[in-house]
Design a protein around this motif. Structure first.
Motif, mmCIF file in Angstrom:
data_model
loop_
_atom_site.group_PDB
_atom_site.id
_atom_site.type_symbol
_atom_site.label_atom_id
_atom_site.label_comp_id
_atom_site.label_asym_id
_atom_site.label_seq_id
_atom_site.Cartn_x
_atom_site.Cartn_y
_atom_site.Cartn_z
ATOM 1 N N THR A 9 -1.477 3.639 -7.240
ATOM 2 C CA THR A 9 -1.452 4.594 -8.342
ATOM 3 C C THR A 9 -0.182 4.448 -9.172
ATOM 4 N N SER A 10 -0.151 5.169 -10.270
ATOM 5 C CA SER A 10 1.026 5.151 -11.136
ATOM 6 C C SER A 10 2.216 5.857 -10.499
ATOM 7 N N SER A 11 1.995 6.618 -9.432
ATOM 8 C CA SER A 11 3.105 7.291 -8.744
ATOM 9 C C SER A 11 3.747 6.408 -7.680
ATOM 10 N N GLY A 12 3.157 5.229 -7.394
ATOM 11 C CA GLY A 12 3.689 4.337 -6.379
ATOM 12 C C GLY A 12 3.020 4.477 -5.023
ATOM 13 N N PRO A 30 5.359 3.339 -0.598
ATOM 14 C CA PRO A 30 6.535 2.475 -0.538
ATOM 15 C C PRO A 30 7.293 2.344 -1.857
ATOM 16 N N HIS A 31 6.722 2.847 -2.952
ATOM 17 C CA HIS A 31 7.330 2.668 -4.271
ATOM 18 C C HIS A 31 7.614 4.011 -4.933
ATOM 19 N N SER A 32 8.654 4.038 -5.770
ATOM 20 C CA SER A 32 9.018 5.267 -6.471
ATOM 21 C C SER A 32 8.479 5.313 -7.898
ATOM 22 N N GLU A 33 7.924 4.199 -8.360
ATOM 23 C CA GLU A 33 7.311 4.146 -9.688
ATOM 24 C C GLU A 33 5.975 3.424 -9.581
ATOM 25 N N GLU A 34 5.339 3.220 -10.706
ATOM 26 C CA GLU A 34 4.006 2.634 -10.760
ATOM 27 C C GLU A 34 3.901 1.329 -9.977
ATOM 28 N N CYS A 35 2.936 1.277 -9.081
ATOM 29 C CA CYS A 35 2.661 0.070 -8.312
ATOM 30 C C CYS A 35 1.721 -0.794 -9.143
ATOM 31 N N ARG A 36 2.166 -1.969 -9.532
ATOM 32 C CA ARG A 36 1.423 -2.816 -10.460
ATOM 33 C C ARG A 36 0.553 -3.866 -9.788
ATOM 34 N N SER A 37 0.802 -4.130 -8.527
ATOM 35 C CA SER A 37 0.054 -5.185 -7.846
ATOM 36 C C SER A 37 -0.003 -4.865 -6.361
ATOM 37 N N ILE A 38 -1.184 -5.003 -5.787
ATOM 38 C CA ILE A 38 -1.339 -4.792 -4.354
ATOM 39 C C ILE A 38 -2.448 -5.714 -3.863
ATOM 40 N N ARG A 39 -2.147 -6.472 -2.792
ATOM 41 C CA ARG A 39 -3.082 -7.483 -2.294
ATOM 42 C C ARG A 39 -2.954 -7.620 -0.779
ATOM 43 N N TYR A 40 -4.120 -7.759 -0.115
ATOM 44 C CA TYR A 40 -4.118 -8.152 1.285
ATOM 45 C C TYR A 40 -3.788 -9.636 1.360
ATOM 46 N N SER A 41 -3.108 -10.045 2.425
ATOM 47 C CA SER A 41 -2.876 -11.462 2.667
ATOM 48 C C SER A 41 -4.208 -12.128 3.000
ATOM 49 N N SER A 49 2.774 -5.554 -2.045
ATOM 50 C CA SER A 49 2.730 -4.705 -3.236
ATOM 51 C C SER A 49 4.026 -4.852 -4.025
ATOM 52 N N SER A 50 3.912 -4.623 -5.331
ATOM 53 C CA SER A 50 5.082 -4.695 -6.199
ATOM 54 C C SER A 50 4.984 -3.609 -7.256
ATOM 55 N N SER A 51 6.141 -3.246 -7.810
ATOM 56 C CA SER A 51 6.192 -2.031 -8.608
ATOM 57 C C SER A 51 7.144 -2.127 -9.788
ATOM 58 N N TYR A 52 6.947 -1.216 -10.705
ATOM 59 C CA TYR A 52 7.873 -1.075 -11.829
ATOM 60 C C TYR A 52 9.254 -0.599 -11.364
ATOM 61 N N ASP A 53 9.376 -0.129 -10.125
ATOM 62 C CA ASP A 53 10.696 0.251 -9.618
ATOM 63 C C ASP A 53 11.530 -0.973 -9.223
#
Length: 107
Positions: A9-12, A30-41, A49-53
């Motif tokens: 979500t946009s909340s992380g 795990p994130h304090s800002e918008e999570c932009r990418s999330i993938r299973y290995s 996952s990766s984020s705007y934070d």
């Protein structure tokens, strides 16, 4: 984890959803800002996952314990696994690409 979907979500906040029952299996933040990418290995054992934070996070897909792999000085746009799950790449808003080896075996 072939019957699961990872989303964020946009909340992380990140979610693991059951494709069979359409229900939430696990929620973690795990994130304090918008999570932009999330993938299973590819093996399904990890969630990347990766984020705007600026953070890139590896979460254990069994326990959903997580660890920050790195922090960028700018927004992280996306992260992707290679086909083996041994490496992943991250792109940042500062126009850089970084490659990482998945050696985080003990979260």
């Amino acid at each position: 984890h072939e019957d699961e979907l990872a989303c964020s979500t946009s909340s992380g906040t990140c979610y693991s959803l059951s494709l069979k029952s359409s229900s939430i299996i696990k929620e973690w933040s795990p994130h304090s800002e918008e999570c932009r990418s999330i993938r299973y290995s590819p093996s399904g054992g990890w969630v990347l996952s990766s984020s705007y934070d600026g953070s890139v996070v590896l979460s254990d897909a069994g326990s959903y314990q997580w660890s920050v792999v790195t922090r960028f000085s700018n927004k992280v746009i996306q992260s992707r696994w290679d086909t083996t799950g041994d490496l992943f790449a991250c792109t940042s808003a500062d126009k850089t690409v970084s490659f990482w080896k998945n050696n985080n075996n003990n979260l």
